[in-house]
Design an enzyme around this catalytic site. Structure first.
Site, mmCIF file in Angstrom:
data_model
loop_
_atom_site.group_PDB
_atom_site.id
_atom_site.type_symbol
_atom_site.label_atom_id
_atom_site.label_comp_id
_atom_site.label_asym_id
_atom_site.label_seq_id
_atom_site.Cartn_x
_atom_site.Cartn_y
_atom_site.Cartn_z
ATOM 1 N N ASP A 137 0.958 -1.377 -0.003
ATOM 2 C CA ASP A 137 0.058 0.004 0.090
ATOM 3 C C ASP A 137 0.786 1.090 -0.075
ATOM 4 O OD1 ASP A 137 -3.044 0.116 0.354
ATOM 5 O OD2 ASP A 137 -2.259 1.749 1.956
ATOM 6 N N PHE A 186 -10.054 0.324 -3.015
ATOM 7 C CA PHE A 186 -10.171 -0.441 -2.050
ATOM 8 C C PHE A 186 -10.459 -2.009 -2.692
ATOM 9 C CE2 PHE A 186 -10.436 -3.111 1.687
ATOM 10 C CZ PHE A 186 -9.372 -2.591 2.343
ATOM 11 N N ARG A 199 -12.734 -12.540 1.735
ATOM 12 C CA ARG A 199 -11.592 -13.558 1.512
ATOM 13 C C ARG A 199 -11.771 -14.500 0.782
ATOM 14 N NH1 ARG A 199 -7.108 -11.346 4.768
ATOM 15 N NH2 ARG A 199 -7.980 -10.804 6.938
HETATM 16 N N1 HPA Z 1 -7.503 -4.133 0.145
HETATM 17 C C1 HPA Z 1 -7.358 -4.891 1.422
HETATM 18 N N2 HPA Z 1 -6.466 -4.769 2.165
HETATM 19 C C2 HPA Z 1 -5.584 -3.703 1.745
HETATM 20 C C3 HPA Z 1 -5.611 -2.784 0.970
HETATM 21 C C4 HPA Z 1 -6.976 -3.085 -0.033
HETATM 22 O O1 HPA Z 1 -7.030 -2.256 -0.989
HETATM 23 N N3 HPA Z 1 -4.717 -1.835 1.077
HETATM 24 C C5 HPA Z 1 -4.187 -2.093 2.036
HETATM 25 N N4 HPA Z 1 -4.570 -3.129 2.562
#
Ligand code: HPA
Ligand code: MG
Length: 222
Positions: A137, A186, A199
């Protein structure tokens, strides 16, 4: 050496959910399919080949960063073991280990991290380590993890991340092996979660406002 990444443009709208199989329980919660599962597999196959060619004939300790990295990790290792079976003259002996990262403070992007789980990290001394992560990220977490790992004097440390997000506040950190560079949205699925949901979705998708609201962590009202 940092290799090329597949770059997904900011205005890329992906695929309609109706084109793919998405679990009924998430149908209303997603904007689009950004990276279909099959494409993840094809890209992972190439990353496995790059890793295999770089490391050839030395043992490798593959370190999975849980929980988000687990699907990429298993698919990447499956593809590496396939290469080991198909090559008669070179092979990479694989060791596996699993860690989780916890932040000391609530805010992930400013707090320090701590490694939990996994074998004693001193086992990494003298080993070639491949850290396998779902997403980079800002890059701060990975830089902190690498600093921690260096204390255990591994022979080498490389990082494979399925995704790298294009963020204005990125530290500029780039992994050695990267699957896809994605827009600053996201994303969920393929083990990436939003508050532990999604998930169990095969494709990498962009979450929508309905999904964010539905799975938001409820604040205690008293
Ligand atoms: N999705 C899931 N987990 C994350 C993301 C994302 O976009 N960015 C940082 N952790
Ligand atoms: Mg992660």
């Amino acid at each position: 050496m940092s290799k090329d990444c597949i770059k997904i443009a900011d205005d890329y709208t992906g695929y309609a959910l109706s084109n793919f199989c998405v679990p009924r329980h998430y149908e209303e919660d997603l904007e689009n399919v950004l990276i279909p599962w099959g494409l993840i597999q094809d890209r992972t196959e190439r990353l496995a080949r790059d890793i295999f060619q770089d490391i050839r004939d030395e043992p490798l300790t593959a370190l999975c960063v849980l929980k988000g990295g687990y699907r990429f990790y298993t698919d990447l290792l499956d593809k590496l073991t396939t290469l080991n079976r198909f090559h008669a003259s070179v092979s990479v002996q694989l060791h596996v280990d699993f860690i989780r990262l916890k932040s000391y403070e609530n805010d992930d992007s400013t707090g320090d991290i701590r490694v939990i789980g996994g074998d004693n990290l001193s086992n990494l001394r003298g080993h070639n380590v491949l850290v396998v992560e779902d997403i980079i990220d800002t890059g701060r977490t990975m830089s902190r993890l690498l600093a921690i790992l260096q204390k255990y004097e591994p022979k080498s440390v490389k990082v494979a991340s399925l995704l790298v997000k294009r963020r204005p506040d990125s530290t500029g950190y780039r992994p050695d092996y990267c699957g896809f560079e994605v827009p600053d949205k996201f994303v969920v699925g393929y083990a990436l979660d939003y508050n532990e949901y999604f998930r169990d979705l095969n494709h990498i998708c962009v979450i929508n406002d309905t999904g964010k609201a539905k799975y938001k962590i409820q604040q205690n009202s008293h």
